[in-house]
Design a protein around this motif. Structure first.
Motif, PDB file in Angstrom:
ATOM      1  N   GLY A  33      34.812 -78.498  -7.919  1.00 18.66           N
ATOM      2  CA  GLY A  33      34.116 -79.326  -6.939  1.00 18.66           C
ATOM      3  C   GLY A  33      33.467 -78.561  -5.805  1.00 18.66           C
ATOM      4  O   GLY A  33      32.780 -79.167  -4.973  1.00 18.66           O
ATOM      5  N   THR A  34      33.644 -77.241  -5.760  1.00 15.45           N
ATOM      6  CA  THR A  34      33.069 -76.450  -4.678  1.00 15.45           C
ATOM      7  C   THR A  34      31.781 -75.758  -5.140  1.00 15.45           C
ATOM      8  O   THR A  34      31.638 -75.405  -6.306  1.00 15.45           O
ATOM      9  CB  THR A  34      34.068 -75.388  -4.182  1.00 15.45           C
ATOM     10  N   ALA A  35      30.865 -75.564  -4.218  1.00 18.18           N
ATOM     11  CA  ALA A  35      29.604 -74.894  -4.531  1.00 18.18           C
ATOM     12  C   ALA A  35      29.842 -73.406  -4.755  1.00 18.18           C
ATOM     13  O   ALA A  35      30.630 -72.774  -4.041  1.00 18.18           O
ATOM     14  CB  ALA A  35      28.608 -75.093  -3.391  1.00 18.18           C
ATOM     15  N   ALA A  36      29.163 -72.844  -5.752  1.00 15.15           N
ATOM     16  CA  ALA A  36      29.324 -71.410  -6.034  1.00 15.15           C
ATOM     17  C   ALA A  36      28.086 -70.899  -6.760  1.00 15.15           C
ATOM     18  O   ALA A  36      27.427 -71.636  -7.497  1.00 15.15           O
ATOM     19  CB  ALA A  36      30.571 -71.149  -6.874  1.00 15.15           C
ATOM     20  N   TYR A  37      27.808 -69.617  -6.542  1.00 16.35           N
ATOM     21  CA  TYR A  37      26.723 -68.936  -7.240  1.00 16.35           C
ATOM     22  C   TYR A  37      27.345 -68.148  -8.386  1.00 16.35           C
ATOM     23  O   TYR A  37      28.199 -67.289  -8.154  1.00 16.35           O
ATOM     24  CB  TYR A  37      25.991 -68.002  -6.283  1.00 16.35           C
ATOM     25  N   PHE A  38      26.938 -68.469  -9.606  1.00 16.30           N
ATOM     26  CA  PHE A  38      27.525 -67.842 -10.785  1.00 16.30           C
ATOM     27  C   PHE A  38      26.670 -66.671 -11.263  1.00 16.30           C
ATOM     28  O   PHE A  38      25.445 -66.788 -11.359  1.00 16.30           O
ATOM     29  CB  PHE A  38      27.665 -68.863 -11.925  1.00 16.30           C
ATOM     30  N   ILE A  70      21.028 -58.249  -7.909  1.00 15.86           N
ATOM     31  CA  ILE A  70      22.001 -59.318  -8.143  1.00 15.86           C
ATOM     32  C   ILE A  70      22.587 -59.800  -6.812  1.00 15.86           C
ATOM     33  O   ILE A  70      22.685 -61.006  -6.550  1.00 15.86           O
ATOM     34  CB  ILE A  70      23.119 -58.835  -9.091  1.00 15.86           C
ATOM     35  N   VAL A  71      22.964 -58.869  -5.960  1.00 23.00           N
ATOM     36  CA  VAL A  71      23.570 -59.211  -4.667  1.00 23.00           C
ATOM     37  C   VAL A  71      22.548 -59.913  -3.768  1.00 23.00           C
ATOM     38  O   VAL A  71      22.871 -60.908  -3.098  1.00 23.00           O
ATOM     39  CB  VAL A  71      24.130 -57.946  -3.987  1.00 23.00           C
ATOM     40  N   ALA A  72      21.315 -59.437  -3.761  1.00 19.04           N
ATOM     41  CA  ALA A  72      20.272 -60.061  -2.937  1.00 19.04           C
ATOM     42  C   ALA A  72      20.043 -61.516  -3.356  1.00 19.04           C
ATOM     43  O   ALA A  72      19.896 -62.403  -2.506  1.00 19.04           O
ATOM     44  CB  ALA A  72      18.975 -59.271  -3.043  1.00 19.04           C
ATOM     45  N   ASN A  73      20.051 -61.767  -4.665  1.00 19.12           N
ATOM     46  CA  ASN A  73      19.875 -63.136  -5.148  1.00 19.12           C
ATOM     47  C   ASN A  73      21.065 -64.016  -4.750  1.00 19.12           C
ATOM     48  O   ASN A  73      20.891 -65.147  -4.295  1.00 19.12           O
ATOM     49  CB  ASN A  73      19.714 -63.147  -6.669  1.00 19.12           C
ATOM     50  N   ALA A  74      22.274 -63.488  -4.925  1.00 12.88           N
ATOM     51  CA  ALA A  74      23.484 -64.258  -4.610  1.00 12.88           C
ATOM     52  C   ALA A  74      23.543 -64.626  -3.133  1.00 12.88           C
ATOM     53  O   ALA A  74      23.986 -65.727  -2.769  1.00 12.88           O
ATOM     54  CB  ALA A  74      24.719 -63.453  -4.999  1.00 12.88           C
ATOM     55  N   ASN A  75      23.077 -63.736  -2.297  1.00 17.47           N
ATOM     56  CA  ASN A  75      23.197 -63.910  -0.848  1.00 17.47           C
ATOM     57  C   ASN A  75      22.321 -65.044  -0.307  1.00 17.47           C
ATOM     58  O   ASN A  75      22.469 -65.464   0.825  1.00 17.47           O
ATOM     59  CB  ASN A  75      22.861 -62.591  -0.150  1.00 17.47           C
ATOM     60  N   LYS A  76      21.404 -65.550  -1.135  1.00 18.48           N
ATOM     61  CA  LYS A  76      20.519 -66.638  -0.704  1.00 18.48           C
ATOM     62  C   LYS A  76      21.197 -68.006  -0.777  1.00 18.48           C
ATOM     63  O   LYS A  76      20.680 -68.981  -0.265  1.00 18.48           O
ATOM     64  CB  LYS A  76      19.271 -66.682  -1.595  1.00 18.48           C
ATOM     65  N   TYR A  77      22.356 -68.074  -1.442  1.00 19.03           N
ATOM     66  CA  TYR A  77      22.925 -69.377  -1.762  1.00 19.03           C
ATOM     67  C   TYR A  77      24.277 -69.576  -1.090  1.00 19.03           C
ATOM     68  O   TYR A  77      24.383 -69.457   0.119  1.00 19.03           O
ATOM     69  CB  TYR A  77      22.998 -69.530  -3.289  1.00 19.03           C
ATOM     70  N   ALA A  78      25.304 -69.887  -1.859  1.00 21.59           N
ATOM     71  CA  ALA A  78      26.616 -70.229  -1.294  1.00 21.59           C
ATOM     72  C   ALA A  78      27.315 -69.004  -0.745  1.00 21.59           C
ATOM     73  O   ALA A  78      26.870 -67.869  -0.942  1.00 21.59           O
ATOM     74  CB  ALA A  78      27.478 -70.881  -2.374  1.00 21.59           C
ATOM     75  N   ASP A  79      28.440 -69.255  -0.066  1.00 22.48           N
ATOM     76  CA  ASP A  79      29.224 -68.122   0.434  1.00 22.48           C
ATOM     77  C   ASP A  79      30.276 -67.678  -0.573  1.00 22.48           C
ATOM     78  O   ASP A  79      31.086 -66.804  -0.289  1.00 22.48           O
ATOM     79  CB  ASP A  79      29.879 -68.460   1.781  1.00 22.48           C
ATOM     80  N   THR A  80      30.268 -68.301  -1.770  1.00 16.09           N
ATOM     81  CA  THR A  80      31.201 -67.931  -2.831  1.00 16.09           C
ATOM     82  C   THR A  80      30.429 -67.560  -4.087  1.00 16.09           C
ATOM     83  O   THR A  80      29.513 -68.278  -4.499  1.00 16.09           O
ATOM     84  CB  THR A  80      32.161 -69.093  -3.154  1.00 16.09           C
ATOM     85  N   VAL A  81      30.803 -66.454  -4.677  1.00 10.19           N
ATOM     86  CA  VAL A  81      30.181 -65.962  -5.913  1.00 10.19           C
ATOM     87  C   VAL A  81      31.250 -65.907  -6.994  1.00 10.19           C
ATOM     88  O   VAL A  81      32.368 -65.449  -6.747  1.00 10.19           O
ATOM     89  CB  VAL A  81      29.583 -64.554  -5.688  1.00 10.19           C
ATOM     90  N   VAL A  82      30.902 -66.395  -8.195  1.00  7.06           N
ATOM     91  CA  VAL A  82      31.821 -66.325  -9.337  1.00  7.06           C
ATOM     92  C   VAL A  82      31.194 -65.409 -10.385  1.00  7.06           C
ATOM     93  O   VAL A  82      30.100 -65.673 -10.878  1.00  7.06           O
ATOM     94  CB  VAL A  82      32.075 -67.712  -9.953  1.00  7.06           C
TER      95      VAL A  82
END
Length: 210
Positions: A33-38, A70-82
């Motif tokens: 149920g939590t937002a995450a960048y996969f 990869i990190v630059a893309n992830a950093n645009k979204y949620a504060d959690t990465v899976v």
């Protein structure tokens, strides 16, 4: 065939075979149920017959991608990465996780545990598979044990895995999607009789999201 230079970058974890990356809602386990960048990394030799991302198995189909991108893309979204796969621990996760943490991101992994643990993780979801059992390092450090139930024998496997994982790991049983009608009632009964376990569902599939 990768060039020698790119292969060296892959070997040290500065480039990884990226299959896909997407922003969604975590559908399974403790963080449902939590937002995450996969971040889905290609390559897996565990070979589960019911795997729903078999296209991830062959790492050569997925181009080595700079972890900086990869990190630059992830950093645009949620504060959690899976970080998932495939089997991400086939690769050295040290550099990727350190760079993600440098951006103040919480970093989770979903792994079969079949390879030794590398990287620095805020949450480790261990989903063990019979064909290639987890390494000691993952048993010892897992925050969550998620066992997929495809048939009745998998309850025995789940208990065997619960004995091996560290005592702080939270225990989940999850029906394999194609057997959910048959296995979900059995899991409900099992958890009610064995309350150390919790039920996990693939809620993202019910929600029809990635």
């Amino acid at each position: 065939m990768l060039s020698k230079e790119i292969q060296l970058e892959v070997n040290k974890g500065a480039m990884l075979p990226l299959m896909e990356e997407f922003y969604t809602i975590q559908g399974e386990g403790f963080h449902t149920g939590t937002a995450a960048y996969f971040i889905r990394i290609g390559g897996c030799d565990v070979g589960c017959h019911w795997c729903d991302v078999k296209e991830s198995w062959n790492a050569e189909l997925h181009p080595p991608t700079s972890i900086d991108l990869i990190v630059a893309n992830a950093n645009k979204y949620a504060d959690t990465v899976v970080v998932t796969g495939g089997e991400p621990l086939m690769w050295d996760m040290t550099l990727l996780t350190h760079k993600l943490k440098d951006q103040n991101l919480k970093v989770h992994i979903e792994t079969s545990g079949a390879y030794p643990l590398s990287g620095s993780w805020d949450w480790i979801c261990l989903s063990p598979k019979k064909n290639k059992l987890p390494t000691e390092t993952v048993y010892d450090n897992a925050h969550e044990l998620k066992v997929i139930i495809y048939n009745k024998h998998d309850f025995i496997f789940a208990e065997e895995q619960a004995e091996k994982v560290n005592p702080n790991a939270i225990l989940f049983l999850q029906p394999e999607w194609s057997k959910k009608e048959e296995m979900t009632p059995l899991i409900v009964d099992y958890v009610m009789n064995n309350p150390k376990w919790r039920v996990s569902l693939q809620t993202h599939k019910y929600l029809n999201i990635p």
